[in-house]
Scaffold this active site. Structure first.
Site, PDB file in Angstrom:
ATOM      1  N   ARG A 125      -3.914  16.193  -1.740  1.00 39.34           N
ATOM      2  CA  ARG A 125      -1.944  16.124  -1.564  1.00 39.34           C
ATOM      3  C   ARG A 125      -1.502  17.168  -1.875  1.00 39.34           C
ATOM      4  O   ARG A 125      -1.601  16.671  -2.878  1.00 39.34           O
ATOM      5  CB  ARG A 125      -1.053  15.083  -1.000  1.00 39.34           C
ATOM      6  CG  ARG A 125      -2.590  14.468   0.446  1.00 39.34           C
ATOM      7  CD  ARG A 125      -2.321  12.914   0.753  1.00 39.34           C
ATOM      8  NE  ARG A 125      -2.635  13.233   1.659  1.00 39.34           N
ATOM      9  CZ  ARG A 125      -2.924  11.646   2.429  1.00 39.34           C
ATOM     10  NH1 ARG A 125      -1.699  10.606   2.280  1.00 39.34           N
ATOM     11  NH2 ARG A 125      -3.035  11.062   3.302  1.00 39.34           N
ATOM     12  N   ARG A 180       0.408   7.746  -6.067  1.00 40.26           N
ATOM     13  CA  ARG A 180       0.681   8.927  -5.965  1.00 40.26           C
ATOM     14  C   ARG A 180      -0.257  10.983  -6.756  1.00 40.26           C
ATOM     15  O   ARG A 180       0.531  10.714  -7.611  1.00 40.26           O
ATOM     16  CB  ARG A 180       1.731   9.139  -6.257  1.00 40.26           C
ATOM     17  CG  ARG A 180       2.431  10.531  -5.114  1.00 40.26           C
ATOM     18  CD  ARG A 180       3.708  10.511  -4.431  1.00 40.26           C
ATOM     19  NE  ARG A 180       4.713   9.501  -4.202  1.00 40.26           N
ATOM     20  CZ  ARG A 180       5.018   9.288  -2.562  1.00 40.26           C
ATOM     21  NH1 ARG A 180       4.655   9.941  -2.681  1.00 40.26           N
ATOM     22  NH2 ARG A 180       5.390   8.480  -2.975  1.00 40.26           N
ATOM     23  N   GLU A 232       2.682   1.174   0.179  1.00 39.39           N
ATOM     24  CA  GLU A 232       1.565   1.581   1.131  1.00 39.39           C
ATOM     25  C   GLU A 232       0.700   2.121   1.181  1.00 39.39           C
ATOM     26  O   GLU A 232       0.214   2.446  -0.174  1.00 39.39           O
ATOM     27  CB  GLU A 232       2.656   2.382   1.482  1.00 39.39           C
ATOM     28  CG  GLU A 232       1.542   3.174   3.160  1.00 39.39           C
ATOM     29  CD  GLU A 232       2.542   4.361   3.801  1.00 39.39           C
ATOM     30  OE1 GLU A 232       3.755   4.768   3.357  1.00 39.39           O
ATOM     31  OE2 GLU A 232       1.685   5.027   4.920  1.00 39.39           O
ATOM     32  N   SER A 248      -2.455   2.828   7.274  1.00 43.31           N
ATOM     33  CA  SER A 248      -1.092   3.317   8.104  1.00 43.31           C
ATOM     34  C   SER A 248      -2.002   4.069   9.170  1.00 43.31           C
ATOM     35  O   SER A 248      -3.186   4.552   9.274  1.00 43.31           O
ATOM     36  CB  SER A 248      -0.206   4.519   7.330  1.00 43.31           C
ATOM     37  OG  SER A 248       0.441   5.799   8.459  1.00 43.31           O
ATOM     38  N   ARG A 270      -4.896   3.369  -4.182  1.00 43.54           N
ATOM     39  CA  ARG A 270      -3.947   2.466  -3.404  1.00 43.54           C
ATOM     40  C   ARG A 270      -4.818   1.052  -3.711  1.00 43.54           C
ATOM     41  O   ARG A 270      -4.052   0.491  -4.301  1.00 43.54           O
ATOM     42  CB  ARG A 270      -3.341   2.805  -2.796  1.00 43.54           C
ATOM     43  CG  ARG A 270      -2.429   4.100  -3.073  1.00 43.54           C
ATOM     44  CD  ARG A 270      -1.200   3.672  -1.934  1.00 43.54           C
ATOM     45  NE  ARG A 270      -0.252   5.165  -2.106  1.00 43.54           N
ATOM     46  CZ  ARG A 270       0.722   5.805  -1.871  1.00 43.54           C
ATOM     47  NH1 ARG A 270       0.826   4.820  -0.082  1.00 43.54           N
ATOM     48  NH2 ARG A 270       1.592   6.757  -2.217  1.00 43.54           N
TER      49      ARG A 270
END
Length: 429
Positions: A263, A278, A353, A356, A395
RNA sequence: GGAGAGGUGGCUGAGUGGCCGAAAGCACCGGUUUGCUAAAUCGGCGUACGAGUUACAUCGUACCGGGGGUUCGAAUCCCCCCCUCUCCGCCA
């Protein structure tokens, strides 16, 4: 994308939905473009009909003069078709482009709010641990225990890249194994997917790799090809059946795939610059389901249940968010996020987070042209697609390190991972 | 990367310029018959879009790996691309 006919027949609902989702979309233009396309289609069909008539009559025509006249007409019709065809193609491209800006419709129970603050906590599991010593964040732990090397990552590749090292590396493998194991027991078919995919597949899933604004592109593209590095295995798993018609008896098809995820994090420069939260590359185990429209709602809850099971197995406190309309993104009809407790995040710990799961109904399937058909029944319909994170390694790793650190600076490894790491505890070396 | 072979409906497979949306078989669905199973027999059996109907029916258009071209007319001829298989090379 939505069906143009659906938009036409549900103008107000679509309009209101766009507002709820905070997406400026020109519904009227979509209908106008669709009108134009239909008209051209009608026009071209009329010409083609005449064309077929003429070419059928020609071999039967005896009079040479008549015959020549008919050939001439056929020739002229062919030219007309060619002209209109160009217009049709343009109209279709315009319609598709306009349509892809309209987000999916929304589950009636999803909280309505244009602000992320409207996200609703629906489940809370576990109690954030009270530390009787100053808790470190995962960056400090990675440093002291030598679990990751961020300098080497930056030096070899760039900012927000990292090397995992020692138990850090082993924990990645352990998390993957653990998650895959849980999913296989749940009846999911395991995959390891390509890390690259074609632009059309990305677009079908709802990414915009060709966004004219380079500041907004979320994915890396490979120069000189039509390939992108995938941002999630959702892309490759969802693309697997594009242009297929699946037998309804074989649905739901439940897949779980591991891939690396890349990403650009465009739009988030300067956010979460430290550590693993991140990053530009991470490993993820992703669930993906193709099912009938009747099945999707129940399967969405199943995906959430499995995500919870995985985090409960790790023993990490979390809560579940029912994502509000303004935060749903394009393809999701409804979305649940698990946010895990991260003691080192913020001043005194925060939920962050970690998973998802989305029910995308037929939004992705329409673009990817994935349909299903029941035996002995006429016609097809678009399948529903759902996705959910089993484990996003970085994460999860972060949460493990921060939650299970001890006074002496060591970290206790969650029991379910011990067989894969081969030890109970990571100690200062 | 090189050489060859091939891509036709759910599958097998015929079809080399109009009578082909496409033979035949299998599978599937419906009927008939036989006490059941099996077999036999008759019929049906692609998708999308548009017109049409309360709903069927029906009609039109497109689709034979994808894209372009030749032609009044293309599954069929020409060009480009993709994919699959076999052999060789290279490689982990």
């Amino acid at each position: 994308m939505l069906d143009a006919a659906f938009v036409r027949n549900n103008l107000q609902a679509v309009q209101a939905n766009c507002q709820n989702r905070n997406v400026p979309a020109d519904i009227v233009r979509v209908v106008a473009l669709d009108d134009g396309r239909r008209e051209l289609l009608g026009k071209i069909q009329t010409i083609q009909q005449r064309q077929n008539e003429v070419s059928k009559l020609i071999p039967k025509e005896k009079d040479p003069g008549q015959k020549q006249a008919m050939i001439a007409e056929g020739k002229s019709l062919r030219e007309q078709v060619a002209l209109v065809e160009v217009q049709v193609r343009e109209a279709e491209a315009n319609l598709k482009a306009a349509l892809s800006l309209i987000p999916n419709m929304t589950h009636p129970d999803a909280p309505v709010s244009s602000d992320p603050a409207g996200n609703k906590e629906v489940i809370r599991w576990g109690e954030p641990r009270q530390f009787d010593f100053p808790a470190k964040d995962h960056v400090a732990l990675c440093d002291s225990l030598q679990l990751a090397d961020f300098e080497a990552g930056a030096s070899v590749t760039g900012q927000k890249f990292y090397f995992l090292k020692n138990e850090g590396a082993l924990l990645e493998l352990a998390l993957v194994q653990y998650a895959m194991g849980v999913l296989v027991k749940e009846g999911y078919t395991p995959f390891i997917t390509p890390d690259l995919a074609r632009v059309e597949v990305l677009e079908g899933i709802g990414f915009i790799p060709r966004d004219p604004d380079p500041e907004k592109r979320q994915v890396y593209t490979i120069e000189g090809t039509d390939l992108c590095l995938v941002a999630t295995a959702e892309i490759t798993l969802g693309g697997m059946h594009r242009d297929h018609i699946l037998d309804e008896a074989t649905l739901p098809r439940k897949y779980v795939g591991m891939s690396h995820c890349f990403r650009t994090e465009a739009g988030a420069p300067g956010r979460d610059t430290r550590g693993l939260y991140r990053v530009h590359q991470f490993t993820k185990v992703e669930m993906f389901v193709f099912c009938t429209p009747e099945q999707s709602e129940a399967i969405h809850l199943e995906l959430l249940r499995i995500e919870e099971k995985i985090f409960q197995g790790l023993g990490i406190p979390y809560h579940v968010i029912d994502t509000c309309t303004g935060d749903l993104g394009g393809p999701a009809y409804r979305k649940f996020d698990i946010e895990a407790w991260m003691p080192g995040r913020g001043k005194e710990g925060e939920y962050g987070e970690v998973t998802s799961t989305s029910n995308c109904t037929d939004y992705q399937a329409r673009r990817l042209n994935i349909r299903c058909k029941a035996q002995g029944q006429k016609g097809t319909r678009f399948v529903h697609t759902l996705n959910g994170t089993a484990v996003a390694v970085t994460r999860a790793l972060l949460a493990i390190l921060e939650n299970f650190q001890e006074t002496d600076g060591s970290v206790t490894i969650p029991e379910v991972l011990r067989p894969f790491v081969g030890k109970d505890r990571i100690v200062t070396r």
